[in-house]
Design a protein around this motif. Structure first.
Motif, mmCIF file in Angstrom:
data_model
loop_
_atom_site.group_PDB
_atom_site.id
_atom_site.type_symbol
_atom_site.label_atom_id
_atom_site.label_comp_id
_atom_site.label_asym_id
_atom_site.label_seq_id
_atom_site.Cartn_x
_atom_site.Cartn_y
_atom_site.Cartn_z
ATOM 1 N N PHE A 119 3.105 10.284 -9.397
ATOM 2 C CA PHE A 119 2.496 9.633 -11.121
ATOM 3 C C PHE A 119 2.042 11.181 -11.299
ATOM 4 N N VAL A 120 0.999 11.743 -10.149
ATOM 5 C CA VAL A 120 0.678 12.878 -10.195
ATOM 6 C C VAL A 120 1.534 13.590 -10.560
ATOM 7 N N ALA A 121 2.148 13.876 -9.544
ATOM 8 C CA ALA A 121 4.022 15.167 -9.511
ATOM 9 C C ALA A 121 4.383 15.203 -11.426
ATOM 10 N N PHE A 122 4.977 14.011 -11.905
ATOM 11 C CA PHE A 122 4.866 13.736 -13.043
ATOM 12 C C PHE A 122 4.000 14.433 -14.204
ATOM 13 N N VAL A 123 2.278 14.404 -14.275
ATOM 14 C CA VAL A 123 1.193 14.584 -15.435
ATOM 15 C C VAL A 123 1.774 16.181 -14.431
ATOM 16 N N GLY A 124 1.701 16.710 -13.345
ATOM 17 C CA GLY A 124 1.574 17.855 -12.904
ATOM 18 C C GLY A 124 3.012 19.012 -13.719
ATOM 19 N N LEU A 125 3.636 18.537 -13.595
ATOM 20 C CA LEU A 125 4.712 18.837 -14.407
ATOM 21 C C LEU A 125 4.589 19.003 -16.109
ATOM 22 N N VAL A 126 4.314 17.768 -16.719
ATOM 23 C CA VAL A 126 4.035 18.186 -18.324
ATOM 24 C C VAL A 126 3.338 18.733 -18.294
ATOM 25 N N ILE A 127 1.627 18.839 -18.087
ATOM 26 C CA ILE A 127 0.840 19.769 -18.279
ATOM 27 C C ILE A 127 1.470 21.928 -17.628
ATOM 28 N N TRP A 128 2.604 21.906 -16.334
ATOM 29 C CA TRP A 128 3.105 23.083 -16.123
ATOM 30 C C TRP A 128 4.167 23.391 -17.723
ATOM 31 N N THR A 135 0.629 -1.604 -0.129
ATOM 32 C CA THR A 135 0.149 0.211 0.061
ATOM 33 C C THR A 135 0.923 1.189 -0.003
ATOM 34 N N ILE A 136 2.099 1.531 0.423
ATOM 35 C CA ILE A 136 2.674 2.512 0.634
ATOM 36 C C ILE A 136 3.680 2.780 -0.148
ATOM 37 N N ARG A 137 3.964 1.581 -1.207
ATOM 38 C CA ARG A 137 4.283 2.039 -2.248
ATOM 39 C C ARG A 137 3.510 2.209 -3.332
ATOM 40 N N GLY A 138 2.382 1.673 -3.770
ATOM 41 C CA GLY A 138 0.937 2.176 -4.236
ATOM 42 C C GLY A 138 0.661 3.894 -3.636
ATOM 43 N N LEU A 139 0.694 4.077 -2.925
ATOM 44 C CA LEU A 139 1.017 5.362 -3.222
ATOM 45 C C LEU A 139 1.715 6.557 -3.427
ATOM 46 N N GLY A 140 3.045 5.599 -2.959
ATOM 47 C CA GLY A 140 4.554 6.689 -2.923
ATOM 48 C C GLY A 140 4.102 6.779 -4.858
ATOM 49 N N THR A 141 4.076 5.327 -5.699
ATOM 50 C CA THR A 141 3.931 5.747 -6.773
ATOM 51 C C THR A 141 2.542 6.244 -7.889
ATOM 52 N N LEU A 142 1.968 6.428 -6.850
ATOM 53 C CA LEU A 142 0.909 7.790 -7.734
ATOM 54 C C LEU A 142 1.159 8.948 -7.100
ATOM 55 N N LEU A 143 1.946 9.114 -5.949
ATOM 56 C CA LEU A 143 2.853 10.910 -5.870
ATOM 57 C C LEU A 143 3.205 10.896 -6.764
#
Length: 63
Positions: A16-25, A6-14
């Protein structure tokens, strides 16, 4: 209590969200002007002929 999966899954999700935010920026149309200016910065340091002559004179004096 959370297990390691679960911790690894949440880390991966975090990440991924940072990557998508960077691409949008990075591809935002509001940033295009500043990125174009930054892309042309290496060409902005062109020296005038008198500055080049002064630089060459100072080099020959130091040798």
């Amino acid at each position: 209590m959370m297990d390691i999966g679960t911790i690894r899954g949440l880390g991966t999700l975090l990440v991924f969200v940072a990557f998508v935010g960077l691409v949008i920026w990075a591809y935002s149309s509001k940033r295009k002007r500043s990125f174009d200016e930054a892309a042309n910065l290496p060409f902005a340091d062109e020296q005038t002929p008198s500055a080049e002559r002064d630089e060459q004179a100072s080099r020959s004096k130091s040798e």
